[in-house]
Design an enzyme around this catalytic site. Sequence first.
Site, PDB file in Angstrom:
ATOM      1  CG  LEU A 304      33.145  20.964  65.671  1.00 20.05           C
ATOM      2  CD1 LEU A 304      32.520  20.382  64.418  1.00 20.05           C
ATOM      3  CD2 LEU A 304      33.302  19.894  66.722  1.00 20.05           C
ATOM      4  CB  VAL A 308      42.483  21.146  64.051  1.00 15.72           C
ATOM      5  CG1 VAL A 308      41.998  19.721  63.918  1.00 15.72           C
ATOM      6  CG2 VAL A 308      41.383  22.118  63.670  1.00 15.72           C
ATOM      7  CB  SER A 309      43.977  25.418  68.079  1.00 10.97           C
ATOM      8  OG  SER A 309      44.408  24.581  69.150  1.00 10.97           O
ATOM      9  CE  LYS A 353      40.730  10.000  54.400  1.00 15.00           C
ATOM     10  NZ  LYS A 353      41.955   9.433  55.063  1.00 15.00           N
ATOM     11  CG  ASP A 444      44.445   0.423  55.522  1.00 15.19           C
ATOM     12  OD1 ASP A 444      44.394  -0.801  55.298  1.00 15.19           O
ATOM     13  OD2 ASP A 444      43.578   1.219  55.111  1.00 15.19           O
TER      14      ASP A 444
END
Length: 614
Positions: A304, A308-309, A353, A444
Amino acid sequence: MNPKPKLIYVSALLIILHHHLYTSQAQPSTTGYTCTTSNTTTYPCQTYVLYRAQSPDFLDLASIGDLFSVSRLMISKPSNISSPTSPLIPDQNLFIPITCSCNPTNTTSISYAPLNYTFQAGDTFYIVSTKYFENLTDYQSVEVVNPTVIPTDIPVGATVIFPIFCMCPNTTLKTNNKINYLVTYVIQPSDNLSSIASKFNVKTQQIVDFNGNKTEPFDTLFIPISQLPELSQPNVVQSNGTHNEDHDGAVIGLSIGLGICGVALVLVLGLWGYREFVRKEVVGDFEGNKGALVLKNKGEEVSLMADVSDCLDKYRVFGIEELREATDGFDSRCVIEGSVYKGCIGGEVFAIKKMKWNAYDELKILQKVNHGNLVRIEGFCIEPEEATCYLVYEYVENGSLHSWLHGDKPQKLNWKTRLRIAIDVANGLQYVHEHTRPRVVHKDIKSSNILIDSNMRAKIANFGLAKSGCNAITVHIVGTQGYIAPEYLVDGVVSTKMDVYSFGVVLLELISGREAIDEQGRVLWASAGRVMEGSEEEKMRRLKGWMDEALVRESSSSMESMISVMAVAVACIHKDPSRRPSTVDIVYALCKSDDIFFDTSEEDGPSASQVMAR
């Protein structure tokens, strides 16, 4: 005598002092950068600014020369451009010569190059300062240098002085350090001190010695150099309009290139299809085999981490055991709110988070933003066995604005602090709306996503719903009731104006002390418009009955300010998004309020105890 003009003037001075604080040789005044004319100084002096060509109006030396009141040749020579008529490309670096002077004001002398600019339709001090002059000055300084000009009432064709920040080296620098120029440079979001030093062929420490540790985007640096470095310029081919063999060859080459591109496109689409097939198999296998990440019949392990490499060299990659130890195994006692935990790693406190495997988009957006009014991300962690991602943020000590306004805090925020918080949030929104490409929409904005630090300054948090790009349409409506803009709720239109709407609701919370939506499901904005109807006396009376009781005791000194902010809030929640102000306009309007400044005698700003209503 009406004290308002004087307070506005002081406000402008203090804003500039806050944004241009630096150390060593370059000490700023309240209007920019102080200077003295003595035997040890060399004012006026010839120096340079680094400017970047920009589309569509400033892609040739003629238009840029007109902007800075210099000839094309005066730019082409120091910029290493062979011909003054050469076209430019966006972001091409140029050295622009300016004459730096020590200019007296009513209170001190400040250092700048005065450039005359003729106003055109749609221009404002802010637009010209940030867009045309690329933050080489700021609108507060323009106001101070032009005290008789009314910023909101400048006729087309009027000439206004724009003070381009600059400094001249003193005798010691020139004699002992061989420093002939202090080049004005504006820090870009992609910059760091090392890359800037490399660009100018100087040592990083030389920049730090003169400017201090200034690294925020759009801060001004003065780069001490003995001679201008040679800029590396792209080869821009200028068309002469003739049809020749080279042209024919170019057409043939283009045809061949297009053919190759077509083949490549087919290959790319095939690879993409294969990748999607592989991803589906991984997900299916994951769900069916309790986390096994091995492809069926292929024997390949799929990590996974691959998604995000791009982030690996930008953020710290934490280990899952580090996070478990920091949070006592994600114990409920460490929960800050929702799925956000407080944890201590290496003696430093972080907010951690916990997310499902959907952090890529948020990380991608967070890479683009870097501003003091945005919560900073420190790193992340991937837990492949649970398909979980953890984002690790700076810890913001005083919790959310929601907890201060609607929680069980024993003390309430006074008006000055609420207004300062509003300006901080507006500045953060202005940055993500105006200084990112494509523009980022937070989607948001609400009081629970605004965090308060130890100095009672605000930071925008939670980019989990943020979208890069405007004016898109989505059928998946997300957000928080009471804050959602009507055009987004009805048509799914994503734009910066939806953030403006939500910010307007936050302003209403700050003024009223009420929730955006109450227990009966009534939205706060529904009653706000009526407050601003009628005469000034009626507005004052209605506002006193509508605002937070905690503010009533100080209303006698703050009513004008509250009325101004209420007007901004009502404008922000206009049903027609085109009628809402931009974040640029919002920042400007809020900064004109009388009550935004604290006692500046304390270096780090006011403490929590100093900003409570008494």
